[in-house]
Design an enzyme around this catalytic site. Structure first.
Site, PDB file in Angstrom:
ATOM      1  N   HIS A  47     -13.201  37.434  48.922  1.00  0.00           N
ATOM      2  CA  HIS A  47     -13.033  36.210  48.113  1.00  0.00           C
ATOM      3  C   HIS A  47     -13.427  34.957  48.896  1.00  0.00           C
ATOM      4  CE1 HIS A  47     -10.769  38.201  44.790  1.00  0.00           C
ATOM      5  NE2 HIS A  47     -10.395  39.026  45.746  1.00  0.00           N
ATOM      6  N   TYR A  92      -1.661  39.271  53.168  1.00  0.00           N
ATOM      7  CA  TYR A  92      -2.028  37.862  52.979  1.00  0.00           C
ATOM      8  C   TYR A  92      -1.406  36.944  54.025  1.00  0.00           C
ATOM      9  CZ  TYR A  92      -4.166  39.312  48.599  1.00  0.00           C
ATOM     10  OH  TYR A  92      -4.962  39.917  47.666  1.00  0.00           O
ATOM     11  N   ASN A 111      -6.985  38.638  39.384  1.00  0.00           N
ATOM     12  CA  ASN A 111      -8.427  38.773  39.184  1.00  0.00           C
ATOM     13  C   ASN A 111      -8.759  38.558  37.712  1.00  0.00           C
ATOM     14  OD1 ASN A 111      -9.240  39.346  41.808  1.00  0.00           O
ATOM     15  ND2 ASN A 111      -9.146  41.565  41.551  1.00  0.00           N
TER      16      ASN A 111
END
Ligand code: HDE
Length: 706
Positions: A90, A377, A163
Site C-alpha cells: 500500500h 501494523y 480494502n
C-alpha cells in the site's frame, strides 16, 4: 565581495507577503529578500536568520567550498534524509480529511461513542491506496485498493483498515509475506512494477486454492475503479460490536459510495497510466478542492454466534463474504471528505494505520488473518517512522486526552512534568501529582469469549474445517455478474496468464478454474489456445449459492453526472454558443467540464476567441467520461490527420463512452471508426443524459472478449 542590484519589487501575491524584494546577485542569480523589519525571514532549523540562500561559503569566488558552511551542511543533511521507507504494501496512496456523521443510534449494539447519537460528528482521515506498486507507481494498475479510515473519536482513535474488496487472498497471516513477495517485482529482475501479470504471482496463487475467490474479484472490474470516490470499501474481517451490557454481536463493515460504483475498461486503465499517472490522486484532490466532497455511507451487517454456526462457511475466514441478500447492509452513518491535506508527506505519508486502534464498543474476532495484522501494523511503524513515538505525529495523534506512564524514546516531543512516571504510586500523599489511573468503568476490556468452545481446543497449527471450501463463493461471485462483467473476468484471466511464461503455472490455474465454473475455464483455455487440463481436486465439495446482485457493479450502476468529467473538443470556427450551452448544462447536472483544443492559448471560434483548459495531445479521452465534438466540417477534416484527435474519438468509442457531436464532426468520427449506437448522439439533452453512463452493449463491436 558579492554585490546585489535591486531589480523590481515583487507583487508578493503568492508569498502571502508583500514585503519581498528581488535583487540580482553578482552571478546574475535571483535573491528574494526582506528588510530587517520584516518577520518573514528565512532561518536555519535552529532559528538563525539566513542572509544568502543562493551561494555556499567559498574560499574566494573560484575557491573550494568551506566545511565551515553550516548553513549548506544543515540544508543538504536534511535533504539527504527526506525519504523514509515506503510502506512495504500500500505504498502508493492518497489521503484526505473529513468527518463521520452518525445517522442511526446503534447503542443497543455498541457502546462506541461515535455511534451513540444521531448527528454526532467525529473527525477522520482516510487514505486510499494500491497494494503492489511502490510509492511512485501509477494510480491505475489492476490492483486491490486499500480503504483505510482513522476516526479520531473521543474514546481514542479507531482505525478501520480495509480494502475495496470484501475478501482476501489468504486465510492465515503466516502466508502474507509469501503473497506479497510473489506479487511484487520479481526478485532477480526487479520488474514488473505494480502488476500481477507475471510468473511468480500466478505460481503462488495457483498453489493457494484459498485465493480463488479473491482472484475472481481481482480479475473483475472492481480493480479498475474510475475514481477512488466510486468504489466500495469493506472492513473484510468479522469484527465484534459490544454494548454497555457486555453483549457482543458480530459485524462486517461496508462503505457505499454515494456516487455509485464505476469502473474503467482495461485498455483505458492502461492508457490512463501513461496519460496521467496521478489520475486518482488528482481526481480526489480536485474534487475536494472544488467543493464536490466525496461521500460514503457506512453500513453494517450484524449477526450472532448462532446464525454464524448455521452457515456453510466460517465467518472467521477472510476469503468468504456474507451475501447482502442474506444479511442486508444497514446504514448507520456517513463519511464526508471535505479537506485536502496541507502537506502530503506530513499527513498522508506519515499516517500510521493500526488495526489495533480500537475503542470500547468494538472488538476483534478470531479471524487468523486479522490476528496476524494486530501484530504487523504496530511493528511496521517503527521501521517506517523510526520511533515508538510515531503516535505523537499530528496525523496519528488522538484528538482526545492521552496520558500514561510511557516515557522517553527517540523523537520524544512531550515534556511530562513531575516525578510520577510509574504506577501505582502514592505521590499524591506528598501533595504531588500522581498521574492517571485505570478506569474499569469506561476503559476497553476484551470480550470474554469462551475459548473452550474452539474445536479442537488444543494448541495446534491448524485451520477450521469450513475453511476448506475454496470454490463455492468464487462461483457465486462469477455467476452473479452480468454477461459483460463475466467476459471481463475471462479476458483479464487470459491477459494475465498470457504474461505468464511458465506453462505449468497456466495449466495449474486452469485446472483450478474448472472448480469455479466450467464455462469460465473453457473460455480462458480458449483465449490461451490451450487444452483444458484435468480438474484439480477440491478439498471440500463445491455447493451452489443463490446469486447475489449486490456483487455486480453494472447491476448497481447509478446514472449520475456528479463526479464525471466531460471533454468538449473544439477548434477553428466552432460554434461558441453551443460550447457554452453544453458546458453550462453539464455543469448544472454536476459534471466537471474541460475545454480541449489543438492549441490552449486561444482559438478563433464562431464568436470571439476561446481559451482551452487542455491541449488535445495532452488531454486524451481516457481522462474523461464523455466527449462532445463541437467542430466545423473543415476543422474535423483537418483533425483527421492528427493522430491525437483520431485517438481521442476512437478511444472514447472503444471505452464505451458517450460521444455527442455537431454535424460537422462526422469526418473525424468516420476516421475514428465510430458506428452509430445509443451512445453516439447529437449535442443537446440526449448527450447530457448519455454522458452519465457507459454503453456496455457496444463492447463486442470494438473488442474481442474472451
Ligand atoms: Fe495490510 N498492511 N496486512 N491488509 N493494509 C499494511 O501497514 C498486513 C491486509 C491494508 O493507508 C502495512 O502501515 C498483514 C488485509 C491497508 O497506510 C503492514 C496482513 C487488509 C493498508 C500490513 C495484511 C489490509 C495496509 C504496511 C495479513 C484489508 C494501508 C504499512 C495478515 C482488510 C494503510 C502499514 C495505509 C498496510 C500488514 C492483510 C489492508 C505491513 C501482515 C486483509 C488498507 O503492516
Amino acid at each position: 565581495m558579492a554585490s546585489r542590484t535591486p531589480t523590481k519589487k515583487s507583487p508578493g501575491k503568492n508569498s502571502g507577503s508583500s514585503d519581498i524584494k528581488m535583487e540580482q546577485g553578482n552571478g546574475g542569480e535571483t535573491h528574494q529578500t526582506v528588510d530587517a523589519s520584516s518577520d518573514n525571514y528565512l532561518t536555519t532549523n535552529h532559528g538563525m536568520p539566513i542572509s544568502d540562500n543562493q551561494n555556499s561559503l567559498k574560499a574566494g569566488a573560484r575557491g573550494p567550498t568551506l566545511l565551515e558552511d553550516f548553513v549548506l551542511r544543515e540544508k543538504v543533511f536534511h535533504f539527504d534524509h527526506e525519504r523514509i521507507p515506503e510502506r512495504i504494501v500500500h505504498a502508493r496512496g492518497s489521503g484526505a480529511h473529513g468527518y463521520f456523521e452518525c445517522t442511526a443510534d446503534i447503542s443497543d449494539l455498541s457502546k462506541a461513542s461515535l455511534f451513540s447519537e444521531v448527528g454526532k460528528r467525529t473527525p477522520l482521515f482516510a487514505r486510499f491506496s494500491t497494494v503492489a506498486g511502490g510509492a511512485g507507481s501509477v494510480d491505475t494498475p489492476r490492483d486491490v485498493r486499500g480503504f483505510a479510515v482513522k476516526f479520531y473519536t473521543d474514546q481514542g482513535n479507531w482505525d478501520l483498515v480495509g480494502n475495496n474488496i470484501p475478501v482476501f487472498f489468504i486465510q492465515d497471516a503466516i502466508k502474507f509475506p509469501d503473497l506479497i513477495h510473489s506479487v511484487k517485482m520479481e526478485a532477480d529482475r526487479g520488474y514488473p512494477q505494480a502488476a500481477s501479470a507475471h510468473d511468480t504471482f500466478w505460481d503462488f496463487i495457483s498453489l493457494m486454492p484459498e485465493s480463488t475467490h479473491m482472484i475472481m474479484w481481482a480479475m473483475s472490474d472492481r480493480t479498475l475503479p474510475r475514481s477512488l470516490r466510486m468504489m466500495e470499501g469493506f472492513g473484510v474481517h468479522s469484527f465484534r460490536l459490544v454494548n454497555s451490557a457486555g453483549v457482543s454481536t458480530f459485524v462486517k463493515f461496508h462503505w457505499k459510495p454515494v456516487l455509485g460504483m464505476q469502473s474503467t475498461c482495461w485498455d483505458e486503465a492502461v492508457k490512463t497510466a501513461g496519460a496521467d499517472p496521478d489520475f486518482h490522486r488528482r481526481d480526489l484532490f480536485e474534487a475536494i478542492d472544488s467543493g464536490a466532497f466525496p461521500e460514503w455511507e457506512l453500513g453494517i451487517q450484524t449477526f450472532d454466534e448462532e446464525w454464524a454456526q448455521k452457515q456453510p462457511y466460517d465467518v472467521l475466514d477472510a476469503t468468504k463474504l456474507i451475501p447482502e441478500e442474506d444479511i442486508p447492509v444497514r446504514v448507520i452513518g456517513k463519511m464526508v471528505l471535505d479537506r485536502n491535506v496541507d502537506n502530503f508527506f506530513a499527513e498522508t505519508e506519515q499516517a500510521a494505520f493500526l488495526p489495533t486502534n480500537i475503542v470500547p464498543g468494538i472488538d476483534f474476532s478470531n479471524d487468523p488473518l486479522l490476528q496476524g495484522r494486530l501484530f504487523s501494523y504496530l511493528d511496521t511503524q517503527k521501521s517506517r517512522l523510526g520511533t515508538t513515538n510515531f503516535h505523537q505525529i499530528p496525523i496519528n495523534a488522538p484528538k482526545c486526552p492521552m496520558q500514561n506512564f510511557q516515557r522517553d524514546g527517540m523523537m520524544q516531543t512531550h515534556v511530562p512534568t513531575g516525578r510520577a512516571n510509574y504506577e501505582p504510586n502514592s505521590l499524591d500523599q506528598a501533595g504531588e501529582a500522581p498521574g492517571p489511573r485505570e478506569a474499569p468503568a469506561i476503559g476497553f476490556s476484551s470480550f470474554p469469549e469462551n475459548a473452550e468452545r474452539n474445536d479442537p481446543s488444543e494448541k495446534l497449527r491448524i485451520r477450521s474445517e469450513l475453511f476448506q471450501d475454496h470454490y463455492s463463493q468464487a462461483a457465486l461471485f462469477y455467476q452473479s455478474q452480468t454477461e459483460n462483467e463475466q467476459a471481463h473476468i475471462a479476458s483479464a484471466l487470459v491477459f494475465e496468464l498470457s504474461k505468464v511464461g511458465l506453462e505449468h503455472i497456466r495449466t495449474r490455474t486452469l485446472s483450478r478454474l474448472r472448480n469455479v465454473d466450467e464455462e469460465l475455464a473453457a473460455r480462458v483455455a480458449d483465449g490461451l489456445a490451450m487444452e483444458l487440463p484435468e480438474k484439480a481436486p477440491a478439498a471440500s465439495p463445491v455447493f451452489a449459492m443463490d446469486k447475489s446482485d449486490a456483487l455486480s457493479i453494472q447491476k448497481n450502476a447509478k446514472t449520475l453526472l456528479q463526479g464525471r468529467k466531460i471533454g468538449i473538443l473544439f477548434s477553428d470556427g466552432s460554434d461558441a454558443g453551443l460550447i457554452s450551452k453544453i458546458k453550462s448544462d453539464a455543469e448544472k447536472a454536476g459534471a466537471q467540464v474541460m475545454l480541449i483544443a489543438p492549441k490552449v492559448g486561444g482559438i478563433a471560434v464562431s464568436k470571439g476567441v476561446l481559451k482551452a483548459d487542455g491541449q488535445l495531445a495532452g488531454s486524451p479521452s481516457v481522462l474523461l467520461d464523455a466527449i462532445a465534438l463541437v467542430l466545423t466540417q473543415e476543422a474535423a477534416e483537418k483533425l483527421t490527420k492528427d493522430g491525437a484527435a483520431v485517438d481521442f474519438v476512437k478511444d472514447a468509442f472503444g471505452h464505451l463512452k458517450a460521444i455527442g457531436h455537431s454535424e460537422g464532426a462526422k469526418p473525424l468520427m468516420d476516421k475514428a471508426g465510430v458506428e452509430p449506437d445509443e451512445g453516439v448522439v447529437e449535442l443537446g439533452e440526449d448527450f447530457i443524459a448519455a454522458a452519465a453512463r457507459r454503453f456496455y452493449d457496444r463492447e463486442l463491436k470494438v473488442r474481442d472478449l474472451a
